[in-house]
Design a protein around this motif. Structure first.
Motif, PDB file in Angstrom:
ATOM      1  N   ARG A 145       0.850  -1.182   0.000  1.00 28.02           N
ATOM      2  CA  ARG A 145       0.000   0.000   0.000  1.00 28.02           C
ATOM      3  C   ARG A 145       0.888   1.235   0.000  1.00 28.02           C
ATOM      4  O   ARG A 145       0.883   2.028   0.927  1.00 28.02           O
ATOM      5  CB  ARG A 145      -0.931  -0.014   1.211  1.00 28.02           C
ATOM      6  CG  ARG A 145      -1.858  -1.219   1.195  1.00 28.02           C
ATOM      7  CD  ARG A 145      -2.834  -1.136   0.038  1.00 28.02           C
ATOM      8  NE  ARG A 145      -3.679  -2.324   0.009  1.00 28.02           N
ATOM      9  CZ  ARG A 145      -4.741  -2.449  -0.754  1.00 28.02           C
ATOM     10  NH1 ARG A 145      -5.079  -1.477  -1.565  1.00 28.02           N
ATOM     11  NH2 ARG A 145      -5.470  -3.534  -0.731  1.00 28.02           N
TER      12      ARG A 145
ATOM     13  N   TYR B 259     -10.451   2.179  -9.759  1.00 26.87           N
ATOM     14  CA  TYR B 259      -9.944   1.862  -8.424  1.00 26.87           C
ATOM     15  C   TYR B 259      -9.300   3.135  -7.892  1.00 26.87           C
ATOM     16  O   TYR B 259      -8.365   3.670  -8.519  1.00 26.87           O
ATOM     17  CB  TYR B 259      -8.912   0.726  -8.481  1.00 26.87           C
ATOM     18  CG  TYR B 259      -8.419   0.287  -7.122  1.00 26.87           C
ATOM     19  CD1 TYR B 259      -8.964  -0.822  -6.490  1.00 26.87           C
ATOM     20  CD2 TYR B 259      -7.411   0.987  -6.464  1.00 26.87           C
ATOM     21  CE1 TYR B 259      -8.521  -1.226  -5.236  1.00 26.87           C
ATOM     22  CE2 TYR B 259      -6.961   0.595  -5.212  1.00 26.87           C
ATOM     23  CZ  TYR B 259      -7.524  -0.515  -4.604  1.00 26.87           C
ATOM     24  OH  TYR B 259      -7.087  -0.897  -3.364  1.00 26.87           O
TER      25      TYR B 259
ATOM     26  N   ASN C 153      -8.013   5.272  -4.152  1.00 26.18           N
ATOM     27  CA  ASN C 153      -7.757   5.059  -2.731  1.00 26.18           C
ATOM     28  C   ASN C 153      -7.125   6.281  -2.080  1.00 26.18           C
ATOM     29  O   ASN C 153      -6.513   7.127  -2.733  1.00 26.18           O
ATOM     30  CB  ASN C 153      -6.873   3.836  -2.505  1.00 26.18           C
ATOM     31  CG  ASN C 153      -5.427   4.084  -2.868  1.00 26.18           C
ATOM     32  OD1 ASN C 153      -5.082   4.173  -4.040  1.00 26.18           O
ATOM     33  ND2 ASN C 153      -4.572   4.170  -1.868  1.00 26.18           N
TER      34      ASN C 153
ATOM     35  N   SER D 230      -4.490   7.029   1.070  1.00 27.82           N
ATOM     36  CA  SER D 230      -3.487   6.336   1.871  1.00 27.82           C
ATOM     37  C   SER D 230      -2.648   7.354   2.633  1.00 27.82           C
ATOM     38  O   SER D 230      -2.448   8.480   2.177  1.00 27.82           O
ATOM     39  CB  SER D 230      -2.580   5.501   0.959  1.00 27.82           C
ATOM     40  OG  SER D 230      -1.461   5.003   1.670  1.00 27.82           O
TER      41      SER D 230
ATOM     42  N   ASP E 135      -8.986  -0.203   4.661  1.00 27.74           N
ATOM     43  CA  ASP E 135      -8.386   0.406   3.485  1.00 27.74           C
ATOM     44  C   ASP E 135      -9.361   1.413   2.894  1.00 27.74           C
ATOM     45  O   ASP E 135     -10.506   1.081   2.597  1.00 27.74           O
ATOM     46  CB  ASP E 135      -8.070  -0.699   2.475  1.00 27.74           C
ATOM     47  CG  ASP E 135      -7.516  -0.163   1.170  1.00 27.74           C
ATOM     48  OD1 ASP E 135      -7.095   1.006   1.135  1.00 27.74           O
ATOM     49  OD2 ASP E 135      -7.494  -0.925   0.190  1.00 27.74           O
TER      50      ASP E 135
ATOM     51  N   HIS F 162     -10.599   2.739   0.090  1.00 27.88           N
ATOM     52  CA  HIS F 162     -10.658   2.677  -1.366  1.00 27.88           C
ATOM     53  C   HIS F 162     -12.076   2.417  -1.859  1.00 27.88           C
ATOM     54  O   HIS F 162     -12.939   1.944  -1.118  1.00 27.88           O
ATOM     55  CB  HIS F 162      -9.724   1.588  -1.906  1.00 27.88           C
ATOM     56  CG  HIS F 162     -10.315   0.205  -1.893  1.00 27.88           C
ATOM     57  ND1 HIS F 162     -10.177  -0.656  -0.837  1.00 27.88           N
ATOM     58  CD2 HIS F 162     -11.059  -0.455  -2.823  1.00 27.88           C
ATOM     59  CE1 HIS F 162     -10.802  -1.796  -1.106  1.00 27.88           C
ATOM     60  NE2 HIS F 162     -11.343  -1.701  -2.304  1.00 27.88           N
TER      61      HIS F 162
END
Length: 559
Positions: free
Chosen positions: A5, A169, A171, A173, A392, A394
């Motif tokens: 990640r 997709y 995300n 982080s 997570d 996402h």
């Protein structure tokens, strides 16, 4: 093997970092799903409280050539310059005042290794480098993590995404930094999905915590805090980007670990088909029976190795088994979980409540998980006992029909906000104490990551109601709850998830008893047994013992 990640360097961008010491074109990679059409409506929102906000959409086309999306939604390939660090054209997308209508465009091209950027007050400066050892592709120079970077005092942030024929997709982080909060939402074949932003005040709290940690142990945690010319915190760097070497910070802890495992066995479960490996220390090397270390033995790592999880003995190289063991060692070291009770069984033997309890630990990761409800804080933060890894941040959809990205709260549906009549996303994190109705329960202070409150004193016949939860057009696969219990021996009960009434359709159930304490939090999944689509009131109905048997911190649904 687990996925890292962390920011992934895109092919064709080699050599860019040497110019400004900056990260390269990067982004999230995702498994192939359904076929997505190259036409995606994107809404960019300003909910920051600032009246001057710019957005950017960067990435690479299907050939790997870097560029930016303009306000018309079309991808603009960068020129191939003859000189290093050449400024690029201005591809900023000015947003309206905070709280105003979103700026809308339609992505008409696939984009890999993408980022959506936001900056407050002034624009981000981007540059491009000539091709060099990267297949003839120029390199985009992005904002970096050093004070010499021209964007150092600019208040900027981003999220990552890939949009291709397989899926969208995207995300959020914290592997590299914590900065301005970003939230996201999407609709499509996977229903309505959302990711909540960093809670208000979290950035300042993390910065304050790192400064306090520096005062306590003298390590350069305070140097991770970046401020602008007025002294305001604009971002907090992960220790892998520290401007000051942490030197021998880990030496005492590593000495203790290596000494302990000279006479004890460390078992590392690679999970899946990898299996378990057992190791001991001899001659200063941690050796696992039957594991080929591919010429990179497990010697004591440096601080750089531990924080970055990508160098020295923790470099994830060679066979899948060697990489899996390296990932789990890296996670255990960042969490300082090798000497706690059960630490000789990684990762299965350690409860997340035992992470970061040693004075020598990754205090950046500790504070991120204390104040942020989602997101990974180091590259292998997804290592953990089944169901106990951090959440997570996402979204993923094989056939997306819309995507909204907000600076501040808004797009993410405020996953930590109370459910209301306008509908809360079922796939956001719903705090137990944000119920719209209840019977028999009591709110109490919570010591789980993020603090706040949980709901406790729960026994047979009690219930919690959450109004207008939106499941979208397709049913979830699992119900996931963050729960704890200090119930007496033999005392247990069920958490029943029902729709629209206390006796409505039961879609999932978790049976639970004592797991070590009323604040010993555990993330527990349960399969969906009856489908749920559209908007419903969700009831948690408790059945079983007439004695208290469970506390609930939060819950969510997953695909």
């Amino acid at each position: 093997m687990l996925s890292r990640r962390s920011f992934v360097t895109a092919a064709g961008a080699a050599g860019v970092a040497a110019a400004l010491g900056s990260p390269l074109v990067s982004g999230a990679l995702a498994p192939k799903a359904w076929a997505a059409s190259p036409s995606l409506p994107l809404a960019l929102e300003n909910n920051s409280g600032s009246g001057t906000v710019y957005a950017y959409v960067s990435g690479a086309d299907s050939s790997g050539w870097p560029g930016f999306v303009g306000p018309d939604g079309r991808f603009n390939r960068l020129p191939s310059p003859s000189s290093p660090v050449t400024p690029i054209a201005d591809y900023s997308i000015p947003l309206g005042a905070s709280g105003s209508a979103p700026t809308r465009l339609t992505l008409s091209d696939y984009i890999i290794g993408g980022r959506v950027w936001f900056s407050v007050g002034k624009k981000i400066q981007f540059f491009v480098n000539p091709p060099g050892g990267n297949g003839g592709v120029p390199g985009l120079v992005q904002p970096g993590f050093t004070s010499s970077d021209p964007n150092w005092q600019t208040n900027w942030t981003f999220c990552e995404f890939t949009y291709n024929s397989a899926n969208l997709y995207a995300n959020i982080s914290y592997v590299d930094m914590v900065a301005l909060p970003v939230s996201m939402a999407s609709t499509g074949s996977s229903g309505s999905q959302s990711v909540s932003p960093l809670p208000n005040g979290a950035l300042a709290s993390i910065a304050s915590g790192l400064r306090a940690q520096h005062a306590a142990d003298g390590a350069p945690w305070d140097r991770l805090v970046a401020t602008d010319s007025s002294g305001a915190v604009v971002r907090v760097l992960a220790p892998g980007h520290s401007p000051v070497d942490f030197g021998g910070y880990w030496n005492g802890y590593l000495d203790a670990v290596w000494n302990y495992y000279q006479s004890h066995t460390l078992t590392v479960n690679g999970q899946g088909s990898i299996g378990s490996y057992r190791g001991t220390v001899s001659g200063g090397v941690l050796t696992f029976a039957g594991l080929n270390t591919n010429g990179v033995p497990f010697t004591k790592p440096s601080a750089v190795d531990i924080f970055g999880c990508a160098s020295g003995p923790l470099y994830n190289s060679g066979s899948d088994a060697r990489g899996a063991v390296a990932a789990r060692l890296a996670a255990a070291l960042n969490r300082s979980s090798l000497l706690v009770s059960g630490g000789d069984n990684q990762p299965d033997g350690v409860n997340p409540s035992q992470y970061y309890t040693d004075p020598t630990t990754n205090h950046y990761a500790r504070l991120v998980h204390q104040y942020a409800s989602i997101g990974y804080a180091f590259p292998y933060d997804d290592v953990g006992p089944t169901g106990a890894a951090p959440v997570d941040g996402h979204i993923q959809d094989g056939a997306p029909t819309s995507w909204t990205v907000s600076l501040g709260a808004g797009a993410g549906g405020g996953g930590d906000q109370p459910p209301g009549g306008s509908g809360t996303g079922a796939y956001s994190r719903i705090q137990a104490e944000s119920y719209s109705g209840q019977s028999g329960t009591t709110k109490e202070s919570c010591t789980d990551s993020g603090g706040g409150q949980d709901v406790g004193y729960i026994s047979n016949g009690d219930w919690l109601k959450y109004g207008s939860v939106d499941f979208g057009s397709s049913s979830p696969n699992q119900f996931v709850a963050r729960i704890a219990s200090g119930a007496a021996a033999g005392v247990s009960g069920a958490i029943q998830v029902r729709l629209d009434s206390r006796t409505g359709t039961k879609v999932a159930e978790i049976d639970f008893g004592n797991n070590g304490g009323w604040q010993n939090w555990q993330t527990v999944p349960a399969n969906i047994v009856a489908g749920a689509t559209g908007v419903h009131d969700v009831y948690l109905v408790f059945a079983g013992s007439t004695s208290d048997f469970v506390n609930v911190n939060w819950f969510t649904f997953t695909k």
